[in-house]
Scaffold this motif. Sequence first.
Motif, PDB file in Angstrom:
ATOM      1  N   THR A  47     -52.938 -13.963  47.406  1.00  0.00           N
ATOM      2  CA  THR A  47     -52.031 -13.146  48.198  1.00  0.00           C
ATOM      3  C   THR A  47     -52.590 -13.197  49.610  1.00  0.00           C
ATOM      4  O   THR A  47     -53.803 -13.186  49.798  1.00  0.00           O
ATOM      5  CB  THR A  47     -52.016 -11.691  47.702  1.00  0.00           C
ATOM      6  OG1 THR A  47     -51.545 -11.676  46.356  1.00  0.00           O
ATOM      7  CG2 THR A  47     -51.113 -10.823  48.560  1.00  0.00           C
TER       8      THR A  47
ATOM      9  N   ASP B   7     -50.652 -12.289  38.925  1.00  0.00           N
ATOM     10  CA  ASP B   7     -51.356 -11.183  39.583  1.00  0.00           C
ATOM     11  C   ASP B   7     -51.249 -11.270  41.106  1.00  0.00           C
ATOM     12  O   ASP B   7     -51.107 -10.243  41.785  1.00  0.00           O
ATOM     13  CB  ASP B   7     -52.823 -11.154  39.170  1.00  0.00           C
ATOM     14  CG  ASP B   7     -53.013 -10.753  37.714  1.00  0.00           C
ATOM     15  OD1 ASP B   7     -52.078 -10.174  37.113  1.00  0.00           O
ATOM     16  OD2 ASP B   7     -54.100 -11.027  37.168  1.00  0.00           O
TER      17      ASP B   7
ATOM     18  N   SER C 190     -47.565 -14.908  48.687  1.00  0.00           N
ATOM     19  CA  SER C 190     -48.504 -15.348  47.660  1.00  0.00           C
ATOM     20  C   SER C 190     -48.282 -16.839  47.456  1.00  0.00           C
ATOM     21  O   SER C 190     -47.214 -17.365  47.759  1.00  0.00           O
ATOM     22  CB  SER C 190     -48.292 -14.575  46.355  1.00  0.00           C
ATOM     23  OG  SER C 190     -46.961 -14.696  45.905  1.00  0.00           O
TER      24      SER C 190
ATOM     25  N   PHE D  24     -56.893 -14.455  43.223  1.00  0.00           N
ATOM     26  CA  PHE D  24     -56.606 -13.950  41.883  1.00  0.00           C
ATOM     27  C   PHE D  24     -56.828 -15.051  40.857  1.00  0.00           C
ATOM     28  O   PHE D  24     -56.755 -16.234  41.177  1.00  0.00           O
ATOM     29  CB  PHE D  24     -55.160 -13.433  41.795  1.00  0.00           C
ATOM     30  CG  PHE D  24     -54.950 -12.187  42.596  1.00  0.00           C
ATOM     31  CD1 PHE D  24     -55.108 -10.944  42.022  1.00  0.00           C
ATOM     32  CD2 PHE D  24     -54.610 -12.261  43.938  1.00  0.00           C
ATOM     33  CE1 PHE D  24     -54.938  -9.785  42.777  1.00  0.00           C
ATOM     34  CE2 PHE D  24     -54.432 -11.119  44.693  1.00  0.00           C
ATOM     35  CZ  PHE D  24     -54.602  -9.875  44.099  1.00  0.00           C
ATOM     36  N   ASP D  25     -57.050 -14.649  39.623  1.00  0.00           N
ATOM     37  CA  ASP D  25     -57.247 -15.617  38.546  1.00  0.00           C
ATOM     38  C   ASP D  25     -55.955 -16.309  38.139  1.00  0.00           C
ATOM     39  O   ASP D  25     -55.978 -17.405  37.595  1.00  0.00           O
ATOM     40  CB  ASP D  25     -57.867 -14.948  37.315  1.00  0.00           C
ATOM     41  CG  ASP D  25     -59.313 -14.530  37.554  1.00  0.00           C
ATOM     42  OD1 ASP D  25     -60.017 -15.221  38.328  1.00  0.00           O
ATOM     43  OD2 ASP D  25     -59.733 -13.515  36.973  1.00  0.00           O
ATOM     44  N   ASN D  26     -54.818 -15.646  38.409  1.00  0.00           N
ATOM     45  CA  ASN D  26     -53.533 -16.262  38.051  1.00  0.00           C
ATOM     46  C   ASN D  26     -52.469 -15.858  39.063  1.00  0.00           C
ATOM     47  O   ASN D  26     -52.599 -14.859  39.770  1.00  0.00           O
ATOM     48  CB  ASN D  26     -53.123 -15.880  36.620  1.00  0.00           C
ATOM     49  CG  ASN D  26     -52.983 -14.387  36.444  1.00  0.00           C
ATOM     50  OD1 ASN D  26     -52.042 -13.788  36.980  1.00  0.00           O
ATOM     51  ND2 ASN D  26     -53.911 -13.766  35.728  1.00  0.00           N
TER      52      ASN D  26
ATOM     53  N   ALA E 197     -47.809 -10.090  42.013  1.00  0.00           N
ATOM     54  CA  ALA E 197     -47.713  -8.629  41.843  1.00  0.00           C
ATOM     55  C   ALA E 197     -48.353  -7.917  43.030  1.00  0.00           C
ATOM     56  O   ALA E 197     -47.821  -6.913  43.524  1.00  0.00           O
ATOM     57  CB  ALA E 197     -48.367  -8.202  40.530  1.00  0.00           C
ATOM     58  N   ARG E 198     -49.479  -8.426  43.500  1.00  0.00           N
ATOM     59  CA  ARG E 198     -50.145  -7.829  44.667  1.00  0.00           C
ATOM     60  C   ARG E 198     -49.275  -7.971  45.906  1.00  0.00           C
ATOM     61  O   ARG E 198     -49.159  -7.035  46.707  1.00  0.00           O
ATOM     62  CB  ARG E 198     -51.510  -8.485  44.867  1.00  0.00           C
ATOM     63  CG  ARG E 198     -52.262  -7.956  46.050  1.00  0.00           C
ATOM     64  CD  ARG E 198     -52.684  -6.509  45.855  1.00  0.00           C
ATOM     65  NE  ARG E 198     -53.730  -6.197  46.816  1.00  0.00           N
ATOM     66  CZ  ARG E 198     -53.949  -4.991  47.291  1.00  0.00           C
ATOM     67  NH1 ARG E 198     -53.240  -3.962  46.872  1.00  0.00           N
ATOM     68  NH2 ARG E 198     -54.902  -4.790  48.171  1.00  0.00           N
TER      69      ARG E 198
END
Length: 90
Positions: free
Chosen positions: A4, A58, A19, A53-55, A61-62
Amino acid sequence: MPYTYILFSESLNRFYTGSTRDTVDVRLYKHNNRHSGFTAGARDWVVVFSEYFDNYVDARARELQIKAWKSRRSIIQLIEKARNGSGHPG
């Protein structure tokens, strides 16, 4: 490498939150070169915040969480806290 990120354009005095699955540098290049969309109005975007992020789910979403704030002040606080190494609000 999902991220993000928040960009800032001095000429527009605006922030942009997004993102990506790319690196932030690759995405910044795309924002500053010929394309359509919100960031097409300027060529001086700079990265002022990024969060790994790992994926991608996420990271997205952020992005949506930050956009839901609808607050320039909250975005500036997030950037300042990240620069000071004190985490993020919310």
